[in-house]
Design an enzyme around this catalytic site. Structure first.
Site, PDB file in Angstrom:
ATOM      1  CG  LEU A  59     -28.823   0.290 -36.803  1.00  0.00           C
ATOM      2  CD1 LEU A  59     -30.318   0.162 -36.570  1.00  0.00           C
ATOM      3  CD2 LEU A  59     -28.093  -0.936 -36.266  1.00  0.00           C
ATOM      4  CG  ASP A 150     -21.852  10.510 -34.761  1.00  0.00           C
ATOM      5  OD1 ASP A 150     -21.006  11.085 -34.054  1.00  0.00           O
ATOM      6  OD2 ASP A 150     -21.734   9.348 -35.164  1.00  0.00           O
ATOM      7  CG  HIS A 230     -17.860  10.109 -30.250  1.00  0.00           C
ATOM      8  ND1 HIS A 230     -17.514  11.424 -30.392  1.00  0.00           N
ATOM      9  CD2 HIS A 230     -18.447   9.744 -31.422  1.00  0.00           C
ATOM     10  CE1 HIS A 230     -17.862  11.845 -31.597  1.00  0.00           C
ATOM     11  NE2 HIS A 230     -18.444  10.851 -32.232  1.00  0.00           N
ATOM     12  CG  ASP A 303     -19.172   5.926 -32.635  1.00  0.00           C
ATOM     13  OD1 ASP A 303     -20.007   5.894 -33.564  1.00  0.00           O
ATOM     14  OD2 ASP A 303     -18.106   6.567 -32.704  1.00  0.00           O
TER      15      ASP A 303
END
Length: 428
Positions: A59, A150, A230, A303
């Site tokens: 975000l 991440d 992922h 993602d």
């Protein structure tokens, strides 16, 4: 709050039923129901799913509001059928303290388009040197249960072990970005035939697979939960499959773009296809689809990685990695998994709602479409097919790899605890 009757929807793709919402709750599911003066949504032919849950969203707020904000990102989420998203920690400042995760959580509550569950950083500043305030973030108002660096790998085995030990105390989970940094120095795309022909630095599959192998063994040793972000290679699938056969507490996600796109697209040198991990081969894509179908891969996560125009509209080597995905995820899953016969809509609900909610501990989400449950729902026109037009996105960024591509399915309505956030494809 008034009543809403969803009439004739195919609940999880099954036989048409009526679903009555009263306030924040589903009160009845059956045939011939009445709204008694409430709103009626004619849903004949459409599929009703539990609100989608994304375990992996960027975000960007605080710090990179030029790419996305909590408001624009959650509006994009509602447009894509999501009622809860987990916001990754690589913000500026990094979400490595109780104060920052609470800020993100409160912004989500203020805007109200979907629930926002912050993901806490594993290490201070994502630098991989010292554990962040994991306990304080968990005990904060945000109630953090998922921790991830991440964008960077927790590459130090001792730090990873300590993180797994720490979160075990409250049944948290460490979500690993599996990328051995020394094996990917200067890497620009998947290492293989295409990278050799283009002369671009190769990103070998083993850079992902070696970290996954190490981390499932660490999780087994500690008896803790590890989640693989992922996952992108056929080899990674086999490692996770082996780990699950041993009873190791590992879960894994795949992105929509890794289910559809291959490294052949990089021949265009269009930076919209530059992503981390990189697009892989057709063989990898097919292995990922099969693994999602058989449950080796547990969930689909977007993602969603928004970038401003100038960070993608440049030469390949200088471009940022990442793609937006919240508003197209369900369409890509329909194209790759449902329309190919690999999953039915019950399977989609499991991979995109039930299981991600369970992994992340998102209470009230990923619940059955039945009486007494929270009215977190999404209605999908599965017969629709049309081109993707990023000009109509709710996201602040437009870096989609699907521009102009025809995809099936369109989310028409989303409800968050009985309140419509999307009606006839338009945000409320």
């Amino acid at each position: 709050m008034s009543k809403t009757l969803i009439r004739g929807a195919k609940v999880l793709g099954g036989e048409p039923q009526d679903v009555l919402i009263d306030g924040e709750t589903i009160t009845q599911v059956g045939a011939g129901l009445s709204a008694e003066g409430g709103e009626v949504v004619e849903a004949g032919g459409k599929v009703l799913l539990p609100g989608l849950v994304d375990l992996h969203t960027h975000l960007r707020e605080p710090g990179r509001e030029d790419s996305e904000t909590v408001l624009t990102g959650t509006r994009a989420a509602a447009s894509g059928g999501y009622t809860a998203v987990f916001a990754m920690a690589n913000t500026f400042p990094v979400a490595d303290t109780a104060g920052v995760v609470e800020q993100v959580w409160r912004l989500g509550k203020e805007h109200g388009y979907c629930d926002v569950r912050p993901v806490g950083a594993v290490t201070v500043g994502l630098e991989g040197q010292k554990l962040a305030e994991l306990g304080a973030m968990h005990e904060s108002a945000a109630g953090v249960t998922v921790f991830s660096d991440d964008g960077k790998c927790v590459h130090d085995a001792v730090i990873m072990r300590r993180a797994l030990e720490y979160v075990k105390a409250f049944d948290g989970v460490v979500a690993q970005h599996a990328q051995e940094p020394r094996l990917t120095e200067g890497a620009q795309m998947n290492e293989g035939v295409v990278s050799a022909e283009l002369g671009l630095g190769g990103w070998p599959a083993v850079a992902e697979e070696s970290v996954i192998a190490r981390d499932v063994l660490l999780a087994d040793h500690v008896g803790s939960r590890v989640h693989i972000c992922h996952l992108s290679t056929a080899g990674s699938v086999e490692i996770v499959r082996w780990a699950k056969s041993r009873g190791i507490r590992v879960t894994a996600e795949v992105t929509p773009h890794h289910l559809l796109l291959t490294d052949e697209l990089v021949r265009s040198y269009n930076p919209v296809y530059k992503v981390n991990p990189p697009l892989r081969t057709e063989r990898d894509v097919l292995a990922l689809r099969e693994a999602l179908a058989d449950g080796t891969i547990d969930i689909v996560a977007t993602d969603h990685a928004p970038h401003p125009h100038e960070d993608k509209d440049c030469e390949w080597a200088a471009a940022a990695m990442g793609m937006v995905g919240l508003e197209t995820a369900l369409s890509v899953v329909q194209e790759t998994m449902v329309d190919t016969g690999l999953l039915d809509w019950t399977g989609v609900a499991d991979r995109m709602s039930f299981t991600p909610a369970r992994i992340g501990g998102a209470e009230g989400h990923g619940r059955p479409v039945s009486a007494g449950e929270p009215a977190n729902l999404t209605l999908v026109d599965t017969a629709y097919r049309g081109p993707v037009d990023p000009a109509g996105f709710a996201s602040r960024s437009r870096n989609t790899p699907y521009e102009g591509r025809e995809l099936p399915g369109r989310v028409t309505h989303t409800w968050l605890r009985g309140k419509a956030t999307l009606v006839d494809g338009k945000l409320t």
